[in-house]
Write an enzyme that holds these catalytic residues in place. Structure first.
Site, short mmCIF file in Angstrom:
data_model
loop_
_atom_site.label_atom_id
_atom_site.label_comp_id
_atom_site.label_asym_id
_atom_site.label_seq_id
_atom_site.Cartn_x
_atom_site.Cartn_y
_atom_site.Cartn_z
N CYS A 78 92.57 -5.05 13.68
CA CYS A 78 93.69 -5.51 14.53
C CYS A 78 93.09 -6.08 15.80
O CYS A 78 91.88 -6.32 15.87
CB CYS A 78 94.67 -4.37 14.79
SG CYS A 78 93.97 -2.96 15.67
N ASN B 187 91.73 -2.44 18.05
CA ASN B 187 91.15 -1.29 17.31
C ASN B 187 91.45 0.04 18.00
O ASN B 187 90.65 0.98 17.90
CB ASN B 187 89.64 -1.49 17.10
CG ASN B 187 89.01 -0.58 16.05
OD1 ASN B 187 87.80 -0.29 16.10
ND2 ASN B 187 89.77 -0.11 15.09
N CYS C 120 95.10 0.99 18.14
CA CYS C 120 96.44 1.39 17.69
C CYS C 120 96.60 1.23 16.18
O CYS C 120 96.53 2.21 15.43
CB CYS C 120 97.53 0.58 18.41
SG CYS C 120 97.54 0.84 20.20
N ARG C 121 96.80 0.00 15.70
CA ARG C 121 97.15 -0.20 14.29
C ARG C 121 96.00 0.06 13.34
O ARG C 121 96.16 0.78 12.34
CB ARG C 121 97.69 -1.62 14.09
CG ARG C 121 99.00 -1.87 14.78
CD ARG C 121 99.31 -3.35 14.87
NE ARG C 121 98.38 -4.05 15.76
CZ ARG C 121 98.36 -5.36 15.95
NH1 ARG C 121 99.21 -6.13 15.30
NH2 ARG C 121 97.50 -5.90 16.79
N SER C 122 94.83 -0.54 13.59
CA SER C 122 93.76 -0.42 12.60
C SER C 122 93.16 0.98 12.50
O SER C 122 92.82 1.40 11.38
CB SER C 122 92.68 -1.49 12.80
OG SER C 122 92.05 -1.36 14.05
N ASP D 215 103.29 -3.61 15.83
CA ASP D 215 102.33 -3.51 16.93
C ASP D 215 102.97 -2.72 18.06
O ASP D 215 103.81 -3.26 18.80
CB ASP D 215 101.93 -4.90 17.41
CG ASP D 215 100.94 -4.85 18.56
OD1 ASP D 215 100.61 -3.74 19.03
OD2 ASP D 215 100.48 -5.92 19.00
P1 4NP Z 1 96.00 -2.82 18.42
O1 4NP Z 1 96.91 -2.84 19.76
O2 4NP Z 1 95.56 -4.26 18.21
O3 4NP Z 1 96.93 -2.33 17.38
O4 4NP Z 1 94.85 -1.88 18.69
C1 4NP Z 1 96.53 -3.52 20.88
C2 4NP Z 1 95.56 -2.98 21.69
C3 4NP Z 1 95.18 -3.62 22.84
C4 4NP Z 1 95.75 -4.84 23.17
C5 4NP Z 1 96.71 -5.39 22.34
C6 4NP Z 1 97.10 -4.74 21.19
N1 4NP Z 1 95.36 -5.49 24.36
O5 4NP Z 1 95.90 -6.56 24.64
O6 4NP Z 1 94.48 -4.96 25.08
#
Ligand code: 4NP
Length: 154
Positions: free
Chosen positions: A9, A12, A14-16, A124
Site C-alpha cells: 500500500c 505500509n 495500515c492496509r498492507s 484506506d
Molecule cells: P496505508 O495508509 O497506505 O494503508 O499504510 C497510509 C499511510 C500513510 C499515508 C497514507 C496512507 N501517508 O500519506 O503518510
C-alpha cells in the site's frame, strides 16, 4: 515449492500490514504456511522502520493476531523475488506496474478482485478519526485472502 506473496500500500502502516497479517493467519489455519513466504511493503518511504498505525495494531489484537513487522519501501528486487504482489487500490496497481522492472516474474494483482462480495478497493482508513475503517479493511482482507487461496488451489 514455496509461493511468495507481497502486500503493498502507500505507507505500509495500515492496509498492507493488515493484509499480510490476515494472509499469514489464514495459511496457518489452512495448514499451508510452510508453502508460503509472506511480506508487506510501502510504495513511499515516509514511514520506513515504523510499526503499524496504533489503530491497525488494535484491530489485529482484537482478532488475536500478533504482528511484529515494520514498514519498509518496496525495492526493484521484490519484483523478482515475489510471485504475487497485491495492491490495495487502483493507484497502488498503476504505481506498481510503473515500477516493475521488465522481465521480472511478479504478477501484480488487486487484492479486492478476490473478494467474493465484489468490494474491489480495500478501505484506506489512514485519514479517519476513528478505527471503524480498520475493522472494515480487516474484514475485506479476510474475504479477499480466502478468495485468492480458494482460487489458486491452496
Ligand atoms: P496505508 O495508509 O497506505 O494503508 O499504510 C497510509 C499511510 C500513510 C499515508 C497514507 C496512507 N501517508 O500519506 O503518510
Amino acid at each position: 515449492m514455496v509461493n511468495k506473496a507481497l502486500f503493498v500500500c502507500l505507507g505500509n502502516i495500515c492496509r498492507s500490514p493488515i493484509a499480510e497479517a490476515v494472509f499469514s493467519q489464514i495459511i496457518e489455519e489452512r495448514g499451508i504456511a510452510d508453502r508460503w513466504k509472506v511480506d508487506s511493503a510501502a510504495l513511499g518511504g515516509w514511514h520506513s522502520g515504523n510499526p503499524p498505525d496504533s489503530r491497525a495494531q488494535n484491530t489485529l489484537m482484537e482478532h488475536n493476531i500478533v504482528y511484529n513487522g515494520r514498514a519498509r519501501q518496496i525495492e526493484d528486487e521484490d519484483f523478482s523475488e515475489f510471485d504475487y504482489i497485491f495492491g490495495m487500490d487502483e493507484n497502488n496497481i498503476s504505481n506498481l506496474k510503473g515500477q516493475q522492472p521488465p522481465g521480472t516474474k511478479a504478477k501484480i494483482l488487486l487484492l479486492g478482485d478476490f473478494d467474493p462480495k465484489g468490494e474491489r478497493i480495500i478501505r484506506d482508513p489512514y485519514y479517519d478519526n476513528n478505527s471503524k475503517g480498520f475493522e472494515k479493511c480487516y474484514q475485506q482482507c479476510v474475504r479477499a485472502c480466502n478468495g485468492f487461496l480458494d482460487q489458486y488451489g491452496n
